[in-house]
Write a protein that holds these residues in place. Structure first.
Motif, PDB file in Angstrom:
ATOM      1  N   GLU A 166      -4.410   0.512   7.152  1.00  0.00           N
ATOM      2  CA  GLU A 166      -2.827   0.832   7.658  1.00  0.00           C
ATOM      3  C   GLU A 166      -1.842   0.639   6.854  1.00  0.00           C
ATOM      4  O   GLU A 166      -0.790   0.739   7.266  1.00  0.00           O
ATOM      5  CB  GLU A 166      -2.936   0.000   9.053  1.00  0.00           C
ATOM      6  N   GLY A 167      -2.124  -0.092   5.661  1.00  0.00           N
ATOM      7  CA  GLY A 167      -1.239  -0.632   4.863  1.00  0.00           C
ATOM      8  C   GLY A 167       0.046   0.326   4.366  1.00  0.00           C
ATOM      9  O   GLY A 167       1.232   0.082   4.403  1.00  0.00           O
ATOM     10  N   ALA A 168      -0.440   1.545   3.907  1.00  0.00           N
ATOM     11  CA  ALA A 168       0.470   2.564   3.199  1.00  0.00           C
ATOM     12  C   ALA A 168       1.566   2.839   4.281  1.00  0.00           C
ATOM     13  O   ALA A 168       2.984   2.830   4.082  1.00  0.00           O
ATOM     14  CB  ALA A 168      -0.108   3.855   2.808  1.00  0.00           C
ATOM     15  N   ALA A 169       1.221   3.266   5.628  1.00  0.00           N
ATOM     16  CA  ALA A 169       2.098   3.541   6.553  1.00  0.00           C
ATOM     17  C   ALA A 169       2.920   2.364   6.900  1.00  0.00           C
ATOM     18  O   ALA A 169       4.251   2.677   7.208  1.00  0.00           O
ATOM     19  CB  ALA A 169       1.510   4.067   7.797  1.00  0.00           C
ATOM     20  N   GLU A 170       2.375   1.212   7.159  1.00  0.00           N
ATOM     21  CA  GLU A 170       3.112  -0.001   7.411  1.00  0.00           C
ATOM     22  C   GLU A 170       4.124  -0.262   6.536  1.00  0.00           C
ATOM     23  O   GLU A 170       5.348  -0.485   7.005  1.00  0.00           O
ATOM     24  CB  GLU A 170       2.022  -1.098   7.629  1.00  0.00           C
ATOM     25  N   ARG A 171       3.826  -0.269   5.282  1.00  0.00           N
ATOM     26  CA  ARG A 171       4.723  -0.439   4.267  1.00  0.00           C
ATOM     27  C   ARG A 171       5.785   0.490   4.168  1.00  0.00           C
ATOM     28  O   ARG A 171       7.288   0.103   4.272  1.00  0.00           O
ATOM     29  CB  ARG A 171       4.118  -0.270   2.697  1.00  0.00           C
ATOM     30  N   GLU A 172       5.536   1.896   4.479  1.00  0.00           N
ATOM     31  CA  GLU A 172       7.018   2.768   4.871  1.00  0.00           C
ATOM     32  C   GLU A 172       7.607   2.334   5.881  1.00  0.00           C
ATOM     33  O   GLU A 172       8.906   2.435   5.698  1.00  0.00           O
ATOM     34  CB  GLU A 172       6.175   4.014   4.735  1.00  0.00           C
ATOM     35  N   ARG A 173       7.075   2.091   7.160  1.00  0.00           N
ATOM     36  CA  ARG A 173       7.795   1.942   8.128  1.00  0.00           C
ATOM     37  C   ARG A 173       8.835   0.692   7.933  1.00  0.00           C
ATOM     38  O   ARG A 173       9.933   0.494   8.381  1.00  0.00           O
ATOM     39  CB  ARG A 173       6.875   1.413   9.416  1.00  0.00           C
ATOM     40  N   ASP A 203      11.032  -2.377  -8.397  1.00  0.00           N
ATOM     41  CA  ASP A 203      10.195  -2.379  -7.396  1.00  0.00           C
ATOM     42  C   ASP A 203      10.325  -3.922  -6.699  1.00  0.00           C
ATOM     43  O   ASP A 203      10.204  -5.065  -7.164  1.00  0.00           O
ATOM     44  CB  ASP A 203       8.978  -2.040  -7.865  1.00  0.00           C
ATOM     45  N   ARG A 204      10.239  -3.611  -5.133  1.00  0.00           N
ATOM     46  CA  ARG A 204      10.342  -4.731  -4.212  1.00  0.00           C
ATOM     47  C   ARG A 204       9.448  -4.746  -3.229  1.00  0.00           C
ATOM     48  O   ARG A 204       9.100  -3.696  -2.659  1.00  0.00           O
ATOM     49  CB  ARG A 204      11.881  -5.147  -3.648  1.00  0.00           C
ATOM     50  N   HIS A 205       9.074  -6.008  -2.727  1.00  0.00           N
ATOM     51  CA  HIS A 205       8.554  -5.971  -1.427  1.00  0.00           C
ATOM     52  C   HIS A 205       8.962  -5.270  -0.383  1.00  0.00           C
ATOM     53  O   HIS A 205      10.183  -5.485  -0.279  1.00  0.00           O
ATOM     54  CB  HIS A 205       8.205  -7.330  -1.064  1.00  0.00           C
ATOM     55  N   PRO A 206       8.232  -4.494   0.241  1.00  0.00           N
ATOM     56  CA  PRO A 206       9.175  -3.603   1.336  1.00  0.00           C
ATOM     57  C   PRO A 206       9.693  -4.282   2.405  1.00  0.00           C
ATOM     58  O   PRO A 206      10.691  -3.812   2.924  1.00  0.00           O
ATOM     59  CB  PRO A 206       8.029  -2.678   1.936  1.00  0.00           C
ATOM     60  N   GLY A 207       9.075  -5.502   2.802  1.00  0.00           N
ATOM     61  CA  GLY A 207       9.802  -6.226   3.979  1.00  0.00           C
ATOM     62  C   GLY A 207      10.674  -7.225   3.518  1.00  0.00           C
ATOM     63  O   GLY A 207      11.304  -8.156   4.339  1.00  0.00           O
ATOM     64  N   ASN A 208      10.967  -7.470   2.287  1.00  0.00           N
ATOM     65  CA  ASN A 208      11.971  -8.774   1.533  1.00  0.00           C
ATOM     66  C   ASN A 208      13.567  -7.885   1.647  1.00  0.00           C
ATOM     67  O   ASN A 208      13.437  -6.911   1.114  1.00  0.00           O
ATOM     68  CB  ASN A 208      11.517  -8.887   0.249  1.00  0.00           C
ATOM     69  N   ALA A 209      14.069  -8.767   2.210  1.00  0.00           N
ATOM     70  CA  ALA A 209      15.678  -8.848   2.310  1.00  0.00           C
ATOM     71  C   ALA A 209      16.281 -10.046   1.834  1.00  0.00           C
ATOM     72  O   ALA A 209      16.615 -11.001   2.529  1.00  0.00           O
ATOM     73  CB  ALA A 209      16.098  -8.307   3.410  1.00  0.00           C
ATOM     74  N   HIS A 210      16.209 -10.493   0.405  1.00  0.00           N
ATOM     75  CA  HIS A 210      16.649 -11.529  -0.079  1.00  0.00           C
ATOM     76  C   HIS A 210      18.334 -11.244  -0.335  1.00  0.00           C
ATOM     77  O   HIS A 210      18.460 -10.397  -1.359  1.00  0.00           O
ATOM     78  CB  HIS A 210      16.147 -11.915  -1.298  1.00  0.00           C
ATOM     79  N   VAL A 211      19.304 -11.888   0.540  1.00  0.00           N
ATOM     80  CA  VAL A 211      20.481 -11.430   0.162  1.00  0.00           C
ATOM     81  C   VAL A 211      21.604 -12.435  -0.047  1.00  0.00           C
ATOM     82  O   VAL A 211      21.121 -13.821   0.040  1.00  0.00           O
ATOM     83  CB  VAL A 211      21.251 -10.798   1.588  1.00  0.00           C
TER      84      VAL A 211
END
Length: 407
Positions: free
Chosen positions: A280-287, A314-322
């Motif tokens: 499920e990883g590819a779809a999950e990363r996009e979402r 390139d960054r981790h799709p879930g990462n928001a380091h602000v």
């Protein structure tokens, strides 16, 4: 002489004991992920039926537990592009990092007394390298550019015939920046260097194919991919220049590299989590990336001066380091309790005074570092949660601004 046990309760937790998990908005997925219910069910079934010691080879119950462990090993190998025989179960990536770095250096040819690590490695790598420094090894930290990516020009200029181990992570646990693992592997192969990669954050950031990456060793942890804590693997490639020397000794399990009774339910849980990520990883990363981008946009509405610490590459799709333009990050997180769970950076450096070594290596000023927050999203994040989180952050920022914080 009597012994007195003193229990200290953190004052920051007063009044929070009754907080319900479902009431909190969890945005700290890079520290630890919730256990997926499908993983929990697989573990529960294993605990009840396969309780025998998988090393007990004198009876059928031991054989069955052993079979469950080996099926789990095969599933993890298949999910991450590894040979079945190349996976060593560990207690987690910290132990895997230590075996690879300490054991790898100690078993290297005697003329190889240098260890290279990137300046943004996890504490488990930094501290393992420091232990080697106490044994007389020369430890060299490889710089990163302002985006947080390893400077390959510096690496290419280095002479490698005296290097024992190089350790470069796949994805940074604070900024989410993806590192050039394949390029590092090519350098290591040319110089006969043992290359270890801390791949802990990689499975939720990208497709992981350890064999094609060209690494000699890689560490993974179950609790970063919706599995249980306390279990991980160390991957060892068939064509590695040498095998790490064991750090512990016992009954010969795990090719004697990491002996000890294996926790069958944890192995099964890790395997189940790995299969889910693979499927499920590819779809999950996009979402998740789409949610992340929308969330960052909402934060910019609250603070137009807000910026990402690593906006390029390139960054981790879930990462928001602000970096907030005008906020004290530690105070902000305290004001968000118990509504929003986020972090200043790596969970393994909690309590450390001073700016993150990752941000320092990137050239981030102490002032900017004090305004940095890592929000990390994952499988169970949704738009409604993030809208509520943005509302809570707006209230916290307004409260801080009411205190006339300095710019």
């Amino acid at each position: 002489m009597s012994t007195v046990l003193v229990i200290v309760t953190s004052p920051t937790l007063e009044g929070f004991a009754q907080v319900r998990i479902e009431d909190a908005i969890y945005l700290d997925y890079q520290a630890a992920t919730p256990v997926d219910p499908r993983v929990a069910e697989a573990m529960r079934e294993t605990m009840l039926t396969d309780f025998a010691n998988p090393s007990s080879d004198d009876h059928a119950l031991g054989w069955k537990a052993h079979q469950r462990v080996e099926l789990a090993r095969a599933a993890i190998a298949d999910a991450f592009g590894a040979a079945w025989g190349g996976l060593i179960f560990t207690s987690g990536a910290t132990e895997g990092n230590n075996i690879a770095i300490l054991g790898g250096a100690r078993n290297a040819p005697p003329e190889r007394r240098r260890v290279l690590i990137s300046a943004i490695e996890h504490k488990a790598v930094l501290e393992a390298a420091s232990a080697l420094a106490a044994e007389g090894y020369d430890i060299e930290r490889l710089p990163v550019d302002t985006s947080g990516c390893l400077d390959l020009d510096v690496l290419e200029a280095l002479e490698g015939t005296t290097v024992a181990v190089i350790s470069v992570m796949a994805v940074n646990n604070e900024t989410g920046v993806v590192q050039p693992v394949r390029a590092v592997a090519q350098w290591a192969k040319r110089h006969g260097v043992f290359f270890h990669c801390d791949a802990t954050q990689a499975p939720l950031a990208m497709e992981v194919d350890l064999s094609s990456w060209g690494v000699d060793a890689a560490s993974l942890s179950s609790h970063k991919i919706y599995g249980p804590k306390g279990i991980g693997v160390l991957y060892l490639a068939d064509d590695r220049p040498w095998t790490p020397r064991p750090l512990t000794f016992g009954g010969g399990q795990e090719q004697s590299i990491r002996p000890g009774t294996l926790p069958t339910p944890l192995c099964v849980g890790f395997a189940t989590a790995s299969m889910l990520v693979s499927r499920e990883g590819a779809a999950e990363r996009e979402r998740v990336a789409s949610l992340r981008d929308s969330f960052v946009a909402s934060l910019r509405d609250l603070d137009p001066g807000l910026r990402l610490t690593a906006p390029s590459g390139d960054r981790h799709p879930g990462n928001a380091h602000v970096v907030f333009s005008r906020a004290d990050a530690a105070d902000l997180l305290a004001l968000l309790q118990p509504v929003v769970a986020a972090s200043l950076g790596s969970a393994c450096t909690s309590g450390v005074i001073g700016p993150s070594h990752v941000l320092t290596a990137m050239g981030v000023s102490d002032s900017d570092a004090s305004r940095c927050v890592r929000f990390s999203l994952g499988r169970f994040s949704d738009a409604a949660q993030l809208a509520e989180a943005s509302h809570a952050i707006a209230k916290a920022l307004n409260k801080q601004r009411g205190r006339a914080l300095p710019a």
